[in-house]
Design an enzyme around this catalytic site. Structure first.
Site, mmCIF file in Angstrom:
data_model
loop_
_atom_site.group_PDB
_atom_site.id
_atom_site.type_symbol
_atom_site.label_atom_id
_atom_site.label_comp_id
_atom_site.label_asym_id
_atom_site.label_seq_id
_atom_site.Cartn_x
_atom_site.Cartn_y
_atom_site.Cartn_z
ATOM 1 N N SER A 1 -52.674 26.248 -32.640
ATOM 2 C CA SER A 1 -53.297 26.738 -31.236
ATOM 3 C C SER A 1 -52.238 27.602 -30.371
ATOM 4 C CB SER A 1 -53.613 25.507 -30.531
ATOM 5 O OG SER A 1 -54.355 25.611 -29.524
ATOM 6 N N GLN A 2 -51.819 27.068 -29.379
ATOM 7 C CA GLN A 2 -50.629 27.657 -28.511
ATOM 8 C C GLN A 2 -49.636 28.098 -29.571
ATOM 9 O OE1 GLN A 2 -49.149 27.098 -24.212
ATOM 10 N NE2 GLN A 2 -47.789 25.833 -25.836
ATOM 11 N N TYR B 1 -50.699 23.437 -26.688
ATOM 12 C CA TYR B 1 -50.669 23.805 -25.148
ATOM 13 C C TYR B 1 -50.617 22.445 -24.600
ATOM 14 C CZ TYR B 1 -52.545 25.575 -20.732
ATOM 15 O OH TYR B 1 -52.760 26.007 -19.516
ATOM 16 N N HIS C 1 -61.930 22.789 -32.825
ATOM 17 C CA HIS C 1 -60.556 23.175 -32.638
ATOM 18 C C HIS C 1 -59.439 22.440 -33.227
ATOM 19 C CE1 HIS C 1 -57.264 25.506 -30.806
ATOM 20 N NE2 HIS C 1 -56.815 24.562 -30.151
ATOM 21 N N ASP D 1 -65.279 26.150 -33.223
ATOM 22 C CA ASP D 1 -63.957 25.961 -32.122
ATOM 23 C C ASP D 1 -64.339 26.539 -30.738
ATOM 24 O OD1 ASP D 1 -61.558 25.977 -30.829
ATOM 25 O OD2 ASP D 1 -60.517 26.535 -32.473
#
Lengths: 320, 320, 320, 320, 320, 320
Positions: A184-185, A92, A300, A271
């Protein structure tokens, strides 16, 4: 860091309460068909860099609505035969940045297609792909851009780009099998692209994926990007129900049951950005072959080099 | 709060080092002409609210490129004769929100036209006006949206909207004289609208205005929104010079010399968001009648109720 | 923002465990009788402002112990007949500030009496009413001022002021019905004033009220002002039981059962300052007509313009 | 980010006021001679990884006092002829981590020797090299470990390790020319190793180097690691003068005049960790061929991918 | 920690620009005369503690306006002859707390009178002395309590208490010479008490004293308590000049020239709470015998145990 | 402050799930025997201070592995007969500092032996005892120093020092009974020293002890020092199990059952540094006479002066 989400034994069996929209498949079929109809062949232009062991290309392919999306294509120089292609999606806020940011998969002997994320690249790593669609007022960031209608939603465009990136990879002249990955994203996009690509994807690697079990995520963490959603609803309480309906169309828990390729997923128990229950919600919904890499002490940034090594081993084994 | 900018005696005579672009007037003439050519008459629709002493309308007028921009029009109910109109622009990140957010000027006996800021309204007060133009990667926020070319720059669109708001106000059937005002970003827009509207504006009120002496501002504060600019340049150092050239087209220090209406400006000595030197740079460049309201102990929220009272008195006196 | 308090379905039925002091009614009767005995007629002096549609007065009325308390009285200019009066109490730390801070209810066609909060006004909006009572050591702020005895407790004085403000409003020559309202501390005072005023109050509006279910509140949040209480007890552990006994005399959960007027209350599920369970504790204890406005995505600034519009509609409907 | 250090024109000519210790050369000669006397040949063991285009070895060489120091040796697989070797030193707090953290220089066609930093690796990237020397009380971190005597000082050991890493690189059977590089602490070590290695080093690359103009640095920033020094002196004011004398032995401004290889240095104007004046102090003291890469908008992460690309080009050009 | 105030060589000669009020002596004479006229003899009651080597008394003496002020009196048990008495004043926000908080001076062989600070004791160490005077709205804390008139100002009362504490100490049956001391606010009170007590005080010890060169202090730091003053002026800009006039009556730079006893003062170069220039302003104004203890690397907690040892040695030497 | 740990009624009966290592007694016997075998008699040197009622000595005794450990020995001057000795251990990060930091127990009539903590003293109060053992990479701080093997673990050395401090106290010529005490880390060491010293200790005082129920502690708080452990495991996930095994050897819940002396323990319900459940875990495991001092409103600084007074009373009563 304190544990904050469900206990591990509950995570192992946790299933999301989110309901799949009845027109989920129709929505995506129509979206992808439109994009394919507007697509032109990818432009692949060699780029000279000082990285003399690599062959690097700047790629521009047709994404959502036929709009151009940038990518890097990096592969070992001097390899003649076919190569597996790893398509990677980015976390992100970051863009494709520099070629020297993306050296893992070519080092492992793969062709590596790194898709720029439209509009992103202003937060930490620069990007080169505009998002030509404007938007109404939204919470700063991308999670609520166009969220009042699934058709105008930002992630409809990005996920379409991701599926098109897989198709672009498959069309490369030297392409052998194609895998998808991301953190992640990027992990959320990998799950989506895999779920929408059927057998076109030979493996999926998703590290601490974003965009999973979103309805739960937005109520259990104060961390961005999920907190963007709460901020939007705060300003627009009468539109919260609609916004929640929209995100159902991009939730990893609905892509997961459609994934046919072997999957490697990581989750981190501390996370706060992509809480572990939301990751397990997607993982537990994958019907086929899958492996979970669990980081008990991580937030995270869970795993980093550990996961990179694990991912390479996973991919190598798949292709062996 | 510690003082951090130039000493007050130096502020009194400080002049910006920024150079006006040679085509500054041509750039704005062309932009405004195009907007006017594409404009349709404003749609003004009465809105029922519980505020029984007020007559409230939802306004939609043609802004930049003829694109629709929302506004509230609020005036005392039951007044027959002509009314002065205060056009107000909004601070960074907020939209027009609720009518009950905007009760000052109707209470003072004015018609009040509150212009929504395109694309904003996701940060704190909701907005209703989209910015239909997409953009390339940018630092989150608005200060660097489209900043690589003055023609694609976000504030080119917003300032055009602001000038068009003034023109819309003047076209209201009951309009007497028209004034402009705003706080922070709203103050910057008020200076710009006044500078571009010539005698169409009868007074300008700018409280701690943003978008003034931008080249200096972006190097002396860590506070957003100016810090967005540094973040963009950090990711795109090769494009910093171009970005700096672009912001010259929207800098209040270049609009100030074009202001012919009496002006009231406030500055706060402890303002880390719009540092006092940048405000003085604009104030000192206003050639005509002007008053400075100085807050020696304030940060960016400088003055609040004090300034509102002062602004009403200033406007009343102008119109007396 | 993460949810942190009881789940919504439990909130719907949650009841406070706090016990009403046996002499609760006697305590307040004696306190109010004494204040009334010492009261002089309110001094109401017209104030000239630039807000030409309004008639504004500076009011000084007799509060606790006959001590003078300031207020603004604001009403539409040029209205002859009787008017409903909205008495408003202010949030924690702020004073009555400027007339231009209080334009909602006169815009809605009400007379508006804004009571200054004694001693407050040093935090964000200036005040004009001293608290002439000194105090022993206390946690900075007001929540523990004089807390070692209900008779010396700061909120005994402020609540008495609030009841006296209602009585002052009723005595205004043009007064029709009287309502009370407020946000946060103002909401807590509105509940208290309504509970102590019986039929003298025609409606009560309390947004995210403070001073409710205090014994629970001080153990479930780290946010001020409730955290002031924990700080005091930390320094004075042997006096914690006494301090808890004192706050029982000002707890909204004990005023709520005494409220006879229709009530509008708001709660915000992510409110760490006045946690939702403490607000529900008061709301659930109101026996009569009541409405709840729930903000699922908001913190303590829950609702803002939304609630202002809702409050005006609620009051208008009551008086229709 | 605000500018905070000297203006750029003063930075261009700024020279440190620090004085070189009279026995500087003697101190380092004795230290290095002792280390060499105790050295055993490096152990180089191939490591199997999934990175199939690379040949990776785990290296253990003799550092300070003959103590074992770990390193990764990474080079393109299947290259027969001699290779240039890039010796890299690591930023503060991190260890050598995973091979997949270090893919730049092998991608550029170099052998890459990444030296673990003794005792570090507990902060962000894991390490494998203990520092077997204990220490007296010190500020947490490494900057004041053993600082009361140059002979017991932590950086005496690390710099010796760095020089020995260069010597280890030169002894590799396939080694062509040897260069040194690093970011932050790694940059400081690169300057030191270059200054102490004479013609053995063919090029030096130092990005935002730490350990330069230390006497100034510790008084102009609150950021760690420099702030560790102030913390130590705060607890031990009577020992501050001795501690300052010690750091003179490891200051980059004293190694710089001894550097004979071409140098590339980067500085960032908004770098609060290694303030630009301290970097310029070292850069300006390098007598020979040198290039400065200046980041006007960056903090300590100045340049990242930009600098990596620039560094590769610089090294390739040197070796062309 | 970065240096932030004037360079040390300028500090050595820095003089405050603050002007002494013309009626400074008259103001204090009248205030003290009134207090003395209303004074009753101190009540000294033995307290049993587990500290078996000490004789401890709870003291209540007449302070400002004859109001009771608490103190601890602690002295070595079993000493017959006369004892020097150290009167100590306490830092901002704390009260006299526990006897076990105050063991230094009795350990050194002194009688120790620790004066409680009226109204304080709610911040960190509990207190037992109320401030019976109420106040108008003020910035939270004590610096602006009653600041609109020197006669109602909080520190008028506290300084009077401090002078009365000295007089109380002198009246103790075993009292030999009397000294005053304190840290931060306590240091400011020590300077004031010494300046107002003439030869009644045999020595003064002020560590990082507060309340010195206040006009400068409130513009060069964001740290409380000085920042309270800016906050007050922000809400009350029209009253800032009056507030500044008031604090002139309690400024250490005006007490300093009246000090006749030998003085020990400490300053810390990184002290953002009581910036070093403000301390030097007072120190440089002391006309007689004086010593400065300078902490070059410290913030406001400058020196701690170092200073305690130094203070004991200073006092012992004075009395030798 | 919000409550965050188990409810009080559950704390009353909470028992740790940690398992005692099977060789726990053997491990400690061997360690202590080795230390005793290498011990030399303590060096006790009188120190002159200005604290004229005290007799102060600098002590150096043989700790772990015979390594020298510093201490202060402070006792009332002029006492002839035998004295009880309080051995005190210090909180995390601090050293023995100044004699004037340690005046409680001599004031109470005890000899007071304050043990320096090896290697600590760089965080807040200076220390004088080195830890001559180096270590591999670790999380900054002490909790993971050498944690990969119980034999190299830092706290093995410190606990041995603590037991040796008790033995040193008992060997003092004037020693009567010996007690141990400490706050936080000091409390954990007091429990350990008592558990390993059998009848040699006549009382143990542990305030908010650290190092208790460590396996739980490291998963329920983000506060240092426990968070150091999670950070280490994050970098070294494959070594987490070993690290957890190591800390079992120093856990207060395993020393508690071995304590035979009467014990006073404090816990604070809002203590995020040493969460109350971890303290109760140790307290509930003490088999003999014990008292709990509970602070319901406190964090980790729980009790301070309250506890000091309580501790003195407890010790006096024990010895009466």
């Amino acid at each position: 860091m304190a544990l904050f989400d469900l206990p591990l034994d509950q995570l192992r069996t946790y299933r999301s309460a989110a309901k799949e929209p009845v027109d989920f498949d129709a929505f995506w079929s129509a979206t992808l068909d439109e994009a394919r109809a507007l697509a032109a062949p990818a432009a692949v232009t060699e780029v000279r860099t000082g990285l003399r062991t690599l062959h690097v290309s700047d790629v521009s392919f047709s994404g959502y609505g036929g709009q151009p999306v940038k990518a890097w294509l990096i592969r070992p120089r001097g390899v003649d035969g076919p190569l597996p292609v790893m398509v990677e999606f980015i976390g992100y806020g970051g863009g494709r940045g520099f070629v020297n940011d993306w050296l893992l998969w070519s080092a492992a002997g793969y062709a590596h297609l790194v898709m720029d994320t439209r509009g992103q690249g202003g937060g930490w790593r620069a990007g080169d792909t505009p998002d030509p669609e404007g938007s109404g007022p939204q919470s700063p960031g991308f999670l609520t851009r166009g969220v009042l209608d699934p058709h105008t939603y930002y992630y409809r465009r990005v996920i379409t780009d991701a599926v098109r990136a897989v198709e672009t990879a498959r069309a490369l002249p030297f392409a052998e099998r194609v895998l998808v990955s991301g953190i992640s994203q990027g992990g959320g996009l990998a799950l989506a692209a895999a779920g929408l690509s059927g057998d076109a994807v030979a493996g999926v690697i998703a590290s601490v994926p974003f965009l999973c079990d979103i309805r739960r995520a937005v109520t259990i963490t104060n961390n961005d990007p999920y907190a963007e959603f709460a901020r939007f609803c705060r300003l627009n309480p009468a539109r919260a129900a609609q916004a929640l309906s929209t995100v159902d169309y991009v939730d990893g828990v609905h892509f997961a049951p459609r994934i046919t390729a072997p999957a490697l997923v990581s989750a981190a128990l501390m996370d706060l950005t992509c809480p572990p229950s939301t990751v397990f919600a997607a993982y537990n919904a994958i019907p086929g072959t899958k492996e979970l890499e669990l980081y008990e002490w991580d937030g995270h940034d869970g795993g980093r080099g550990h996961f990179a090594a694990r991912a390479v081993d996973f991919a190598n084994a798949l292709l062996a």
